[in-house]
Design a protein around this motif. Structure first.
Motif, PDB file in Angstrom:
ATOM      1  N   SER A  14       0.803  -1.228   0.000  1.00 16.11           N
ATOM      2  CA  SER A  14       0.000   0.000   0.000  1.00 16.11           C
ATOM      3  C   SER A  14       0.833   1.275   0.000  1.00 16.11           C
ATOM      4  N   GLY A  15       2.143   1.169  -0.229  1.00 14.64           N
ATOM      5  CA  GLY A  15       2.981   2.359  -0.319  1.00 14.64           C
ATOM      6  C   GLY A  15       3.960   2.550   0.812  1.00 14.64           C
ATOM      7  N   ASN A  16       4.033   1.590   1.724  1.00 14.17           N
ATOM      8  CA  ASN A  16       4.897   1.714   2.889  1.00 14.17           C
ATOM      9  C   ASN A  16       6.377   1.798   2.510  1.00 14.17           C
ATOM     10  N   TYR A 114      -0.752   6.205   8.334  1.00 15.90           N
ATOM     11  CA  TYR A 114      -1.414   5.029   7.786  1.00 15.90           C
ATOM     12  C   TYR A 114      -1.585   5.198   6.287  1.00 15.90           C
ATOM     13  N   PHE A 115      -1.025   4.252   5.531  1.00 17.21           N
ATOM     14  CA  PHE A 115      -1.085   4.293   4.073  1.00 17.21           C
ATOM     15  C   PHE A 115      -2.238   3.415   3.605  1.00 17.21           C
ATOM     16  N   VAL A 116      -3.201   4.028   2.926  1.00 14.35           N
ATOM     17  CA  VAL A 116      -4.353   3.280   2.429  1.00 14.35           C
ATOM     18  C   VAL A 116      -4.343   3.345   0.906  1.00 14.35           C
ATOM     19  N   ARG A 117      -4.664   2.221   0.283  1.00 16.17           N
ATOM     20  CA  ARG A 117      -4.654   2.110  -1.176  1.00 16.17           C
ATOM     21  C   ARG A 117      -5.923   1.398  -1.626  1.00 16.17           C
ATOM     22  N   TYR A 187      -2.611   6.301  -1.117  1.00 13.00           N
ATOM     23  CA  TYR A 187      -1.598   5.992  -2.135  1.00 13.00           C
ATOM     24  C   TYR A 187      -1.809   6.839  -3.386  1.00 13.00           C
ATOM     25  N   GLU A 188      -3.053   7.014  -3.759  1.00 10.92           N
ATOM     26  CA  GLU A 188      -3.374   7.755  -4.973  1.00 10.92           C
ATOM     27  C   GLU A 188      -2.980   9.227  -4.855  1.00 10.92           C
ATOM     28  N   MET A 190      -0.487  10.217  -2.941  1.00 12.61           N
ATOM     29  CA  MET A 190       0.973  10.168  -2.997  1.00 12.61           C
ATOM     30  C   MET A 190       1.454  10.179  -4.446  1.00 12.61           C
ATOM     31  N   LYS A 191       0.687   9.540  -5.335  1.00  8.95           N
ATOM     32  CA  LYS A 191       1.040   9.496  -6.752  1.00  8.95           C
ATOM     33  C   LYS A 191       0.740  10.811  -7.463  1.00  8.95           C
ATOM     34  N   HIS A 192      -0.440  11.360  -7.208  1.00 11.29           N
ATOM     35  CA  HIS A 192      -0.923  12.477  -8.019  1.00 11.29           C
ATOM     36  C   HIS A 192      -0.676  13.853  -7.391  1.00 11.29           C
ATOM     37  N   LYS A 193      -0.474  13.902  -6.082  1.00 10.02           N
ATOM     38  CA  LYS A 193      -0.197  15.177  -5.395  1.00 10.02           C
ATOM     39  C   LYS A 193       0.987  14.985  -4.444  1.00 10.02           C
ATOM     40  N   PRO A 194       2.133  14.572  -4.969  1.00 16.47           N
ATOM     41  CA  PRO A 194       3.234  14.168  -4.075  1.00 16.47           C
ATOM     42  C   PRO A 194       3.762  15.278  -3.176  1.00 16.47           C
ATOM     43  N   GLN A 195       4.032  16.458  -3.719  1.00 19.99           N
ATOM     44  CA  GLN A 195       4.620  17.514  -2.896  1.00 19.99           C
ATOM     45  C   GLN A 195       3.698  17.866  -1.736  1.00 19.99           C
ATOM     46  N   GLN A 196       2.427  18.035  -2.016  1.00 25.33           N
ATOM     47  CA  GLN A 196       1.460  18.386  -0.977  1.00 25.33           C
ATOM     48  C   GLN A 196       1.287  17.246   0.026  1.00 25.33           C
ATOM     49  N   THR A 197       1.118  16.034  -0.481  1.00 29.99           N
ATOM     50  CA  THR A 197       0.820  14.892   0.388  1.00 29.99           C
ATOM     51  C   THR A 197       2.000  14.527   1.278  1.00 29.99           C
ATOM     52  N   PHE A 198       3.201  14.513   0.706  1.00 28.30           N
ATOM     53  CA  PHE A 198       4.381  14.164   1.501  1.00 28.30           C
ATOM     54  C   PHE A 198       4.750  15.298   2.462  1.00 28.30           C
ATOM     55  N   THR A 199       4.475  16.532   2.079  1.00 32.56           N
ATOM     56  CA  THR A 199       4.741  17.654   2.986  1.00 32.56           C
ATOM     57  C   THR A 199       3.849  17.558   4.223  1.00 32.56           C
ATOM     58  N   GLN A 200       2.584  17.189   4.032  1.00 36.91           N
ATOM     59  CA  GLN A 200       1.691  17.002   5.173  1.00 36.91           C
ATOM     60  C   GLN A 200       2.226  15.919   6.113  1.00 36.91           C
TER      61      GLN A 200
END
Length: 289
Positions: A14-16, A114-117, A187-188, A190-200
């Protein structure tokens, strides 16, 4: 000052591992990507070595229920000894022991990512990971008794048995847990909005919010780069019976891979949680992300 544990929690595939690659690159802040064989920021929650090291004896002499009872104490001791935050991967569902204690000790825990996919995609990747058919993976994901790394015929692995529950139960065991604060990453996103999602996620983990450093860590953990590293250097975490760990890393593979019957079965098994996280609309139609 004692710090404690941030759990990097997920149902398998799931992206861990992707996030741990990002985190290691972020913490390292080097000029080159870290090796895929140097991703550890701490042992996995089910690590037998971690358990044995804290207990001071071989857990092979214990039954599974005894091991489960000792795991929260292992995490408590580790957190008490730590003077910095620790980041540990875990695949177990966050369930309660017969004693009423949670497998993941709240006292040792600062929080959990928690990574959900989408389970439609999880089923495909989990089948590959377990070297099984997709129908078998779908069945496992709907089985509340399903365990990961379950010992067979008395054999031991470097991980203790991990209770996954169903995919839906696994998700809610973490995101609705009454004692563990949890930040959810789809997960989605993380793929489509990486800068925003990983910054959070960086903010949640109380790490420096440096946009350039985050962007560099993201580029160093790009999926194609990870695939190339696996070609050049065998990935130690790859199960021995599969060809590649970093297989596709895409969102929406289910559209080309699953049959209608398989899609309908996953939706039947996990409708409520899928709708909650946007994988189904209110009419029960799967959403393309």
């Amino acid at each position: 000052m004692n710090k404690g544990i941030y759990w990097l929690a997920s149902y398998p595939k799931s992206g861990n591992t992707w996030f741990r690659t990002f985190l290691k690159n972020l913490l390292n802040d080097g000029k080159e990507p870290v090796s895929i064989n140097d991703l550890s920021t701490g042992e996995i929650g089910s690590s037998r070595n971690w358990l044995d090291g804290v207990l001071g004896f071989d857990s092979a002499d214990l039954c599974q229920c005894e091991i489960d009872q000792l795991r929260p104490r292992t995490y408590d001791w580790t957190a008490e000894q730590s003077e910095e935050y620790r980041y540990h991967k875990i695949h177990d569902a966050c369930w309660q022991l017969d004693s009423g204690q949670w497998l993941v000790s709240a006292e040792a825990t600062n929080g959990a990512l928690y990574f959900v996919r989408n389970p439609l995609d999880v089923a495909i990747s989990y089948a590959n990971h377990c070297h099984s058919g997709i129908d078998k993976a779908i069945s496992r994901m709907a089985n509340p008794e399903h365990c990961f790394c379950k010992n067979k015929h008395g054999s031991l692995t470097n991980q203790t048995e991990q209770r996954l529950l169903t995919w839906s139960q696994h998700v809610t065991s973490w995101v609705d847990n009454p004692v563990i604060d949890t930040h959810v990453m789809r997960y989605e996103d993380m793929k489509h909005k990486p800068q925003q999602t990983f910054t959070q996620a960086v903010n949640y983990l109380k790490l420096p919010n440096d946009s350039e450093r985050i962007a560099k860590a993201l580029s160093f953990s790009d999926f194609k780069a990870l695939q190339q590293q696996e070609v050049d250097n065998k990935f130690r975490e790859r199960p021995p019976n599969i060809e590649r760990f970093f297989r596709k890393g895409i969102a929406g593979d289910w559209q080309q891979t699953l049959t209608k019957k398989q899609i309908d079965q996953v939706i039947k098994d996990h409708h409520e949680v899928m709708e909650r996280f946007g994988y189904l609309d209110s009419q029960g139609i799967p959403q393309v992300m």
